[in-house]
Design a protein around this motif. Structure first.
Motif, short mmCIF file in Angstrom:
data_model
loop_
_atom_site.label_atom_id
_atom_site.label_comp_id
_atom_site.label_asym_id
_atom_site.label_seq_id
_atom_site.Cartn_x
_atom_site.Cartn_y
_atom_site.Cartn_z
N GLN A 218 0.83 -1.21 0.00
CA GLN A 218 0.00 0.00 0.00
C GLN A 218 0.86 1.26 0.00
O GLN A 218 0.57 2.23 -0.70
CB GLN A 218 -0.93 -0.01 1.22
CG GLN A 218 -1.94 1.12 1.20
CD GLN A 218 -2.90 1.01 0.02
OE1 GLN A 218 -3.42 -0.06 -0.26
NE2 GLN A 218 -3.11 2.11 -0.68
N TYR B 215 2.28 1.62 -3.44
CA TYR B 215 1.21 2.02 -4.36
C TYR B 215 0.96 3.53 -4.24
O TYR B 215 0.90 4.25 -5.24
CB TYR B 215 -0.07 1.23 -4.05
CG TYR B 215 -1.20 1.49 -5.02
CD1 TYR B 215 -1.35 0.69 -6.15
CD2 TYR B 215 -2.10 2.52 -4.81
CE1 TYR B 215 -2.39 0.92 -7.04
CE2 TYR B 215 -3.13 2.76 -5.69
CZ TYR B 215 -3.28 1.95 -6.81
OH TYR B 215 -4.29 2.19 -7.69
N ASN B 216 0.84 4.00 -3.01
CA ASN B 216 0.59 5.43 -2.79
C ASN B 216 1.76 6.28 -3.29
O ASN B 216 1.54 7.36 -3.86
CB ASN B 216 0.33 5.71 -1.31
CG ASN B 216 -1.01 5.17 -0.85
OD1 ASN B 216 -1.89 4.91 -1.67
ND2 ASN B 216 -1.16 4.99 0.44
N GLN C 36 1.62 9.18 -6.21
CA GLN C 36 2.14 10.53 -6.04
C GLN C 36 3.13 10.90 -7.14
O GLN C 36 3.11 12.03 -7.66
CB GLN C 36 2.81 10.67 -4.68
CG GLN C 36 1.83 10.73 -3.53
CD GLN C 36 2.51 10.82 -2.18
OE1 GLN C 36 3.72 10.74 -2.07
NE2 GLN C 36 1.70 11.00 -1.14
#
Length: 139
Positions: A114, A117-118, A122
């Protein structure tokens, strides 16, 4: 109509990374959901080496000279061809029912995936923001 070359390799790479991270997320959540299933072995998706190979970093990328040639395992000549390798990742201790899921390990994989992924979202957002500024002429 595909617009190749407009965004360069970065957007293609980040987009493919998001696809693969979403796929990995499904696998890890499936592992967690099957934590009580007898004889279940958790799986994971490994794709970092294939992406590096497709970008020409690390190992030399092998190109398929003919469409009927068998591709080498783990090799992808283009970023969009990277699919990742599905691997079994059993925990160190199998339960009495043969289940090899360790919830702590799976939760760690889920958190790591996660976060990555974030971070990719960005980076992709920054790339598009730069393109937007270039189009507006505010760079």
């Amino acid at each position: 109509m595909p617009i190749e070359g407009l965004f360069g390799n970065t957007v293609e790479l980040l987009g493919k990374t998001l696809d693969l991270r979403a796929k990995r997320n499904s696998l890890v959540t499936s592992n967690i959901a099957n934590a009580e299933t007898p004889n279940y072995t958790p799986t994971d998706l490994k794709f970092d080496a294939q992406l590096q190979s497709a970008l020409g970093k690390g190992r030399v990328a092998v190109t398929q000279a003919h469409p009927r040639h068998i591709p080498l395992k783990g090799q992808a000549s283009r970023v969009d061809q990277v699919q990742g390798d599905l691997v079994e990742v059993p925990g160190k201790n199998r339960g009495p029912d043969g289940n090899a899921v360790e919830l702590e390990t799976e939760m760690g994989r889920l958190s790591e995936n996660q976060i990555m992924y974030n971070a990719t979202v960005q980076l992709l957002s920054k790339k598009f923001e730069g393109l937007k500024q270039a189009i507006r002429g505010t760079l």
